[in-house]
Design a protein around this motif. Structure first.
Motif, short mmCIF file in Angstrom:
data_model
loop_
_atom_site.label_atom_id
_atom_site.label_comp_id
_atom_site.label_asym_id
_atom_site.label_seq_id
_atom_site.Cartn_x
_atom_site.Cartn_y
_atom_site.Cartn_z
N LYS A 1 4.97 -5.98 6.58
CA LYS A 1 3.51 -5.99 6.72
C LYS A 1 3.13 -5.15 7.93
O LYS A 1 3.55 -5.42 9.04
CB LYS A 1 3.00 -7.41 6.90
CG LYS A 1 1.49 -7.44 7.08
CD LYS A 1 0.98 -8.86 6.99
CE LYS A 1 -0.50 -8.96 7.25
NZ LYS A 1 -1.35 -8.18 6.41
N ALA A 2 2.34 -4.15 7.69
CA ALA A 2 1.83 -3.32 8.78
C ALA A 2 0.51 -3.91 9.23
O ALA A 2 -0.43 -4.03 8.45
CB ALA A 2 1.63 -1.87 8.31
N ASN A 3 0.44 -4.34 10.46
CA ASN A 3 -0.79 -4.93 10.95
C ASN A 3 -1.43 -4.10 12.05
O ASN A 3 -2.31 -4.57 12.76
CB ASN A 3 -0.56 -6.36 11.40
CG ASN A 3 0.41 -6.46 12.57
OD1 ASN A 3 0.98 -5.46 12.96
ND2 ASN A 3 0.61 -7.66 13.08
N ILE A 4 -1.00 -2.87 12.18
CA ILE A 4 -1.57 -1.96 13.16
C ILE A 4 -2.06 -0.72 12.42
O ILE A 4 -1.31 -0.09 11.67
CB ILE A 4 -0.53 -1.55 14.22
CG1 ILE A 4 -0.03 -2.79 14.97
CG2 ILE A 4 -1.12 -0.54 15.20
CD1 ILE A 4 1.13 -2.52 15.88
N ASN A 5 -3.31 -0.39 12.58
CA ASN A 5 -3.84 0.81 11.95
C ASN A 5 -3.38 2.04 12.70
O ASN A 5 -3.50 2.12 13.91
CB ASN A 5 -5.38 0.77 11.94
CG ASN A 5 -5.90 -0.28 11.00
OD1 ASN A 5 -5.28 -0.59 10.00
ND2 ASN A 5 -7.06 -0.83 11.32
N VAL A 6 -2.84 2.97 11.96
CA VAL A 6 -2.33 4.22 12.54
C VAL A 6 -3.00 5.37 11.82
O VAL A 6 -3.08 5.39 10.61
CB VAL A 6 -0.79 4.30 12.39
CG1 VAL A 6 -0.29 5.61 12.98
CG2 VAL A 6 -0.12 3.12 13.05
N GLU A 7 -3.50 6.31 12.60
CA GLU A 7 -4.16 7.46 11.99
C GLU A 7 -3.18 8.58 11.76
O GLU A 7 -2.30 8.83 12.51
CB GLU A 7 -5.28 7.95 12.90
CG GLU A 7 -6.18 8.93 12.22
CD GLU A 7 -7.39 9.25 13.09
OE1 GLU A 7 -7.83 10.38 13.06
OE2 GLU A 7 -7.85 8.34 13.79
N ILE B 1 0.82 -1.21 0.00
CA ILE B 1 0.00 0.00 0.00
C ILE B 1 0.85 1.25 0.00
O ILE B 1 0.39 2.33 -0.33
CB ILE B 1 -1.00 0.03 1.19
CG1 ILE B 1 -0.27 -0.06 2.51
CG2 ILE B 1 -2.02 -1.08 1.04
CD1 ILE B 1 -1.16 0.14 3.73
N GLU B 2 2.11 1.12 0.39
CA GLU B 2 3.01 2.27 0.41
C GLU B 2 4.36 1.83 -0.11
O GLU B 2 4.93 0.85 0.36
CB GLU B 2 3.16 2.80 1.85
CG GLU B 2 3.94 4.07 1.94
CD GLU B 2 3.95 4.64 3.36
OE1 GLU B 2 4.96 5.24 3.72
OE2 GLU B 2 2.95 4.47 4.07
#
Length: 80
Positions: free
Chosen positions: A74-80, A39-40
């Protein structure tokens, strides 16, 4: 090519870290739209880091054990 073979190839100058990164960029560009694995992406920084690794190797400087390899995180934590 296995990871060990790729590492040895980079450290022995048979392949550059930049070439390795460029080959991964090609695969990502060809396939990511269909599989949506990334995604990035930061191609510019990846290529800059690869060039720095290649320069160190060319100058006989010490590089890390995994220098020149490409990693996806893999980012498995949602960060705002």
């Amino acid at each position: 090519m296995s990871v060990i073979e790729k590492l040895n190839s980079i450290k022995n100058g048979e392949m550059t870290a930049k070439e390795n990164v460029e080959s991964f960029i090609e695969v990502i560009d060809e396939n990511n739209e269909n599989i949506n694995a990334f995604i990035e992406l930061n191609y510019e920084n990846a290529l800059k880091q690869a060039e720095a690794i290649d320069e160190k190797i060319a100058n006989g400087q010490e590089v890390g054990a995994l220098a020149g390899l490409v990693f996806g995180i893999k980012a498995n934590i949602n960060v705002e």
